[in-house]
Design an enzyme around this catalytic site. Structure first.
Site, PDB file in Angstrom:
ATOM      1  N   PRO A 188     -16.242  -4.780   3.677  1.00 43.14           N
ATOM      2  CA  PRO A 188     -17.590  -5.058   4.186  1.00 43.14           C
ATOM      3  C   PRO A 188     -18.612  -3.991   3.818  1.00 43.14           C
ATOM      4  CG  PRO A 188     -16.208  -4.220   5.939  1.00 43.14           C
ATOM      5  CD  PRO A 188     -15.306  -4.427   4.757  1.00 43.14           C
ATOM      6  N   TYR A 206       0.848  -1.186   0.000  1.00 39.47           N
ATOM      7  CA  TYR A 206       0.000   0.000   0.000  1.00 39.47           C
ATOM      8  C   TYR A 206       0.885   1.239   0.000  1.00 39.47           C
ATOM      9  CZ  TYR A 206      -3.660  -3.288   1.488  1.00 39.47           C
ATOM     10  OH  TYR A 206      -4.541  -4.363   1.601  1.00 39.47           O
ATOM     11  N   GLY A 209     -18.633  -2.703   0.703  1.00 37.31           N
ATOM     12  CA  GLY A 209     -18.740  -2.709  -0.757  1.00 37.31           C
ATOM     13  C   GLY A 209     -18.042  -1.542  -1.419  1.00 37.31           C
TER      14      GLY A 209
END
Length: 344
Positions: free
Chosen positions: A219, A58, A221
């Site tokens: 979680p 990241y 979306g």
């Protein structure tokens, strides 16, 4: 906040974690702010969201450096989870599971995180050129050396067309069975949400049967289930959603009934009746909190890891741990239409 266990039960984390990726990767870079990200991590820890999920890729590397600034002050308050196994190039992301690389990557992560021990070290992706047993064996050596406390396997990238879903789930299970023979799997991270429930079929049952924690990635979306995105909303080219089939204007409009269903439940719990159960009692309940509460309701081994880069969202997400959905709520969510838009 309620606590949930990882591995054999010696490790505990808050029931809702913090996904740190959006602070440095995959979402619009122009909206990323270092100081705000630091406040977000501190706010999450203050609320009991102790699991901080990051990865060396990241940024690359900048996300671990940011988390390291927090850990330097509050190592005792945090459970740090990072990942290895993916290298970021100018054009491609490639897997690297060579044992020597894994060990170097761990040492580099420890330096960036400013800590002596990584609580959970996850294999971000298996390298098709290296037997996974060799990669996992090297990771197990890191546990023996005291550099890592527990191991996990990440299957976040397992999105596929409907034709491929069953085959990929079977492949993930086989991979887990192979590494389990080398060293115990403490955690599996994969996508799970109201609009992506595929992990319920096989992956979550596998974890439950073995006491393995399931870290529910995305979680919310990719933000859609918060109800704050509108159809036709544009995304900058560096935002992963600009290439996501479910975030075209057509598909966002088609999937609005899912958000509407979550919103109805949120309004029912936050109607000011003062019932005092969880997030109720007159306080505002959001669609995001309902979406997270649904993930939590899937089992005691499930820990949702919603991404956030603003303090407000971290606090709101953490509050979802107090929301208890009723059987009626769960039935209504189960009856919502399946999400449209796939990788076909």
């Amino acid at each position: 906040m309620e606590r949930r266990t990882i591995g054999a039960g010696a490790l505990e984390v808050g029931a809702i974690g913090l996904g740190c990726m959006p602070m440095s990767w995959a979402y619009t870079a122009s909206r990323q702010r270092g100081d705000e990200s630091l406040r977000t991590v501190h706010a999450a820890l203050d609320q009991g969201s102790t699991l901080l999920d990051t990865a060396d890729m990241y940024g690359p590397f900048t996300n671990e450096l940011l988390i390291g600034r927090v850990l330097k002050e509050r190592r005792g308050d945090a459970f740090v989870s990072t990942k290895c196994g993916l290298l970021v190039g100018e054009q491609h992301i490639v897997a690297n599971g060579r044992p020597a690389y894994v060990k170097r990557a761990c040492d580099a992560s420890l330096r960036r995180l400013q800590t002596d021990t990584i609580d959970l070290y996850q294999l971000h992706r298996a390298d098709p050129e290296v037997p996974v047993e060799e990669t996992w064996g090297a990771m197990a050596e890191l546990v023996a050396a005291g550099k890592v406390r527990a191991l996990g396997l990440c299957a976040v990238g397992a999105r596929a067309s409907r034709r491929m879903e069953s085959r990929m789930r079977d492949g993930t299970i086989r991979l887990l069975e192979r590494v389990q023979q080398v060293f115990p799997v403490s955690a599996v991270q994969a996508e799970l949400s109201v609009w992506s429930p595929e992990a319920l079929d096989a992956l979550l049952p596998w974890c439950e049967a073995r006491g393995v924690v399931f870290l529910a990635a995305m979680p919310l979306g990719n933000g859609f289930l918060t109800g704050t995105l509108t159809p036709g909303e544009g995304f900058e080219p560096d935002d992963v959603r600009a290439r996501h089939p479910r975030f075209t204007a057509e598909m966002m409009a088609a999937n609005q009934p899912i958000v509407a269903g979550l919103r109805r439940i949120a309004e029912r719990h936050g109607d000011g009746a003062g019932r005092g159960d969880g997030c109720d009692g007159g306080r505002r309940v959001t669609t995001a909190q309902v979406a997270l509460a649904w993930v939590l309701a899937q089992g005691r081994h499930v820990v949702p890891v919603p991404g956030a880069k603003h303090e407000r969202w971290a606090v709101e997400n953490a509050a979802a741990a107090e929301l208890r959905l009723t059987r009626q709520d769960l039935a209504e969510i189960g009856a919502l239409p399946a999400a449209r838009g796939s990788w076909d």
